[in-house]
Enzyme design. Structure first.
Site, PDB file in Angstrom:
ATOM      1  N   LYS A 110       0.814  -1.219   0.000  1.00 58.46           N
ATOM      2  CA  LYS A 110       0.000   0.000   0.000  1.00 58.46           C
ATOM      3  C   LYS A 110       0.851   1.273   0.000  1.00 58.46           C
ATOM      4  O   LYS A 110       0.374   2.335  -0.383  1.00 58.46           O
ATOM      5  CB  LYS A 110      -0.980  -0.015   1.161  1.00 58.46           C
ATOM      6  CG  LYS A 110      -2.038  -1.099   0.961  1.00 58.46           C
ATOM      7  CD  LYS A 110      -3.170  -1.012   1.932  1.00 58.46           C
ATOM      8  CE  LYS A 110      -4.264  -1.994   1.570  1.00 58.46           C
ATOM      9  NZ  LYS A 110      -3.878  -3.404   1.853  1.00 58.46           N
TER      10      LYS A 110
HETATM   11  C1  LIG Z   1      -4.466  -4.451   1.173  1.00 55.42           C
HETATM   12  C2  LIG Z   1      -3.701  -5.719   1.063  1.00 55.42           C
HETATM   13  C3  LIG Z   1      -4.064  -6.748   0.161  1.00 55.42           C
HETATM   14  C4  LIG Z   1      -5.302  -6.640  -0.713  1.00 55.42           C
HETATM   15  O1  LIG Z   1      -5.153  -5.717  -1.759  1.00 55.42           O
HETATM   16  P1  LIG Z   1      -6.419  -5.159  -2.562  1.00 55.42           P
HETATM   17  O2  LIG Z   1      -5.930  -4.070  -3.409  1.00 55.42           O
HETATM   18  O3  LIG Z   1      -7.382  -4.691  -1.494  1.00 55.42           O
HETATM   19  O4  LIG Z   1      -6.977  -6.301  -3.339  1.00 55.42           O
HETATM   20  C5  LIG Z   1      -3.261  -7.864   0.069  1.00 55.42           C
HETATM   21  N1  LIG Z   1      -2.169  -8.017   0.855  1.00 55.42           N
HETATM   22  C6  LIG Z   1      -1.786  -7.065   1.745  1.00 55.42           C
HETATM   23  C7  LIG Z   1      -0.576  -7.303   2.583  1.00 55.42           C
HETATM   24  C8  LIG Z   1      -2.527  -5.879   1.874  1.00 55.42           C
HETATM   25  O5  LIG Z   1      -2.139  -4.938   2.763  1.00 55.42           O
END
Ligand SMILES: *Cc1c(COP(=O)(O)O)cnc(C)c1O
Length: 456
Positions: A110
């Site tokens: 993120k």
């Molecule tokens: C947010 C997150 C996901 C999921 O990603 P999306 O874009 O919501 O599909 C997967 N793995 C981790 C470690 C995350 O923080």
């Protein structure tokens, strides 16, 4: 480039406007009016560094931001990553690659989007001279990444609601041990749904929202999806040339933001075979892509908590393209979904997508077997993407978090105690958090008392 809403009832917005607003006024999500064809540019992009590629790509979209400003924003956004390649591609086997997306400040993917979004907000504050107050609710990674995207920035206060005692201790430390005086982690009583409900109530107070320029940080901001397209292109260039067109990206998926970005890059002309959507036991997207039935169920906690989601908000963007960019049709489907909690989805490209589902026990087994086979540690989210690899295909697994963020599961699977220096350093820092009951008026009082004024 202008931006339109998936529900077709919002006037076109500029990039900066769409980023500032977040959700479109008609309740839809913003998308570019048309997607550029990048095929003719790929040759020139092949040897670019991550920030250089990111700048060249985002320049096609952020057409209302001066080029020198955009350059600075992009450079600042990837400066805090601790790997020279930013998003290194690691080869485990002849046909198996891992794209490591966890070298940012909070050790999860993120950061790619939220560092960029934080710098876009800072630019907006500098240009308008008006401060903003960012409010979000989190069950873990998003809150930490949002805080680190805005940490110490002038003219912005960050308020993150989270359920006290219900996020992992490391995730909590990433939010409460920052030492920054513009960060306010609000530990509320109740669970994540309570935090989310309180947040919605505050956002419904439109006068308050306007007076204090309260802005949402959530997974639907257009800038997040666009910033995430870049690492797919970057990874594609690092594959052996003859494997590129056959490659399949395997994506640990919750809100559908990450895999959507890859699919959009493909739609712009990045020649890849397709995508596998890897879910945990919360398998709404696995059911959808295997049966065409989209049916909202209950959220069950899992060992991969950032994927514990039943309503994949970014799915609406995919839906929009799947119904021929028809906002009226999207409105019908979203209304039906709200009323009945399900719909049948027929006309999507079945060759491009496949899906899998992984139970908690399997997550532990997969972490163990990948470690035994390749000497490589993966986190519980990434483990879902290692289910049943197909050696006849070139697979690129997206590693969305560092194993060091989930030490308990890793130790259970392998006996190893993973550590990361940035997480260790947090343990010696003082915790600053604000335990509150978490009703609307209490949150509003708190924001009023700590609101950002704007740059000095
Ligand atoms: C947010 C997150 C996901 C999921 O990603 P999306 O874009 O919501 O599909 C997967 N793995 C981790 C470690 C995350 O923080």
């Amino acid at each position: 480039m202008r931006y339109v809403s998936t529900r077709g009832q919002t006037r076109p917005h500029s990039f900066a406007e769409a980023v500032a607003v977040g959700l479109a006024p008609d309740g839809g999500l913003f998308l570019p009016e048309s997607l550029p064809d990048i095929r003719g540019r790929l040759d020139g992009w092949e040897s670019l560094s991550y920030p250089d590629l990111c700048y060249e790509f985002l320049r096609l979209f952020a057409t209302d931001i001066a080029e020198t400003r955009l350059r600075e924003i992009v450079d600042a956004s990837y400066r805090k990553f601790d790997h020279a390649e930013t998003a290194p591609l690691v080869r485990l086997d002849e046909n198996l690659f891992v794209l490591e997306l966890f070298h940012g400040p909070t050790l999860a993917f993120k950061d790619f989007a939220l560092q960029f979004l934080g710098n876009l907000y800072a630019d907006q504050i500098a240009r308008t001279g008006r401060g903003i107050n960012v409010l979000g609710a989190t069950s873990g990674d998003t809150g930490a990444a949002a805080i680190h995207g805005l940490l110490g920035k002038e003219g912005v206060s960050v308020f993150i609601l989270y359920p006290d005692g219900r996020v992992s201790p490391l995730q909590e430390r990433q939010m409460v041990c920052t030492g920054a005086d513009n960060v306010f982690p609000l530990a509320i009583q109740g669970n994540f749904d309570d935090a989310q409900a309180a947040l919605k109530e505050v956002f419904a107070e439109s006068e308050f929202k306007e007076r204090y320029r309260v802005s949402a940080v959530n997974s639907i901001n257009l800038a997040r999806v666009l910033a995430q397209c870049v690492y797919y292109i970057h990874a594609w260039f690092r594959l052996p040339e003859k494997k590129r067109e056959r490659c399949e990206f395997v994506v640990p998926t919750g809100n559908f933001g990450n895999v959507l970005a890859g699919w959009m890059a493909r739609r712009m002309g990045l020649a890849v075979r397709g995508f596998r959507i890897a879910t945990n036991r919360n398998d709404i997207l696995h059911r959808l892509f295997s049966t065409g039935d989209y049916r909202v169920g209950e959220v069950n906690p899992s060992l991969a908590p950032s994927m514990d989601i039943q309503v994949a908000s970014n799915f609406e963007r995919f839906l929009y393209y799947s119904v021929g960019e028809d906002g009226g049709r999207v409105r019908e489907i979203m209304t039906a979904l709200k009323d009945k909690g399900r719909f049948r989805f027929e006309n999507f490209d079945k060759d491009v997508f496949s899906a899998s589902r992984t139970e908690d026990e399997e997550i532990v087994e997969i972490i163990k077997s990948v470690y035994e086979k390749f000497g490589y540690l993966i986190d519980p989210h990434t483990a879902c993407a290692f289910k049943d690899p197909d050696p006849s295909r070139t697979e690129v697994v997206l590693a969305t978090a560092s194993p060091a963020k989930f030490p308990d599961t890793i130790t259970r699977a392998t006996g190893i105690h993973p550590k990361h220096e940035s997480l260790e350093a947090l343990k010696t820092r003082p915790e600053v958090k604000y335990p509150i009951k978490g009703d609307k008026s209490e949150i509003m009082r708190f924001i009023t008392a700590n609101a950002a004024e704007g740059p000095a």
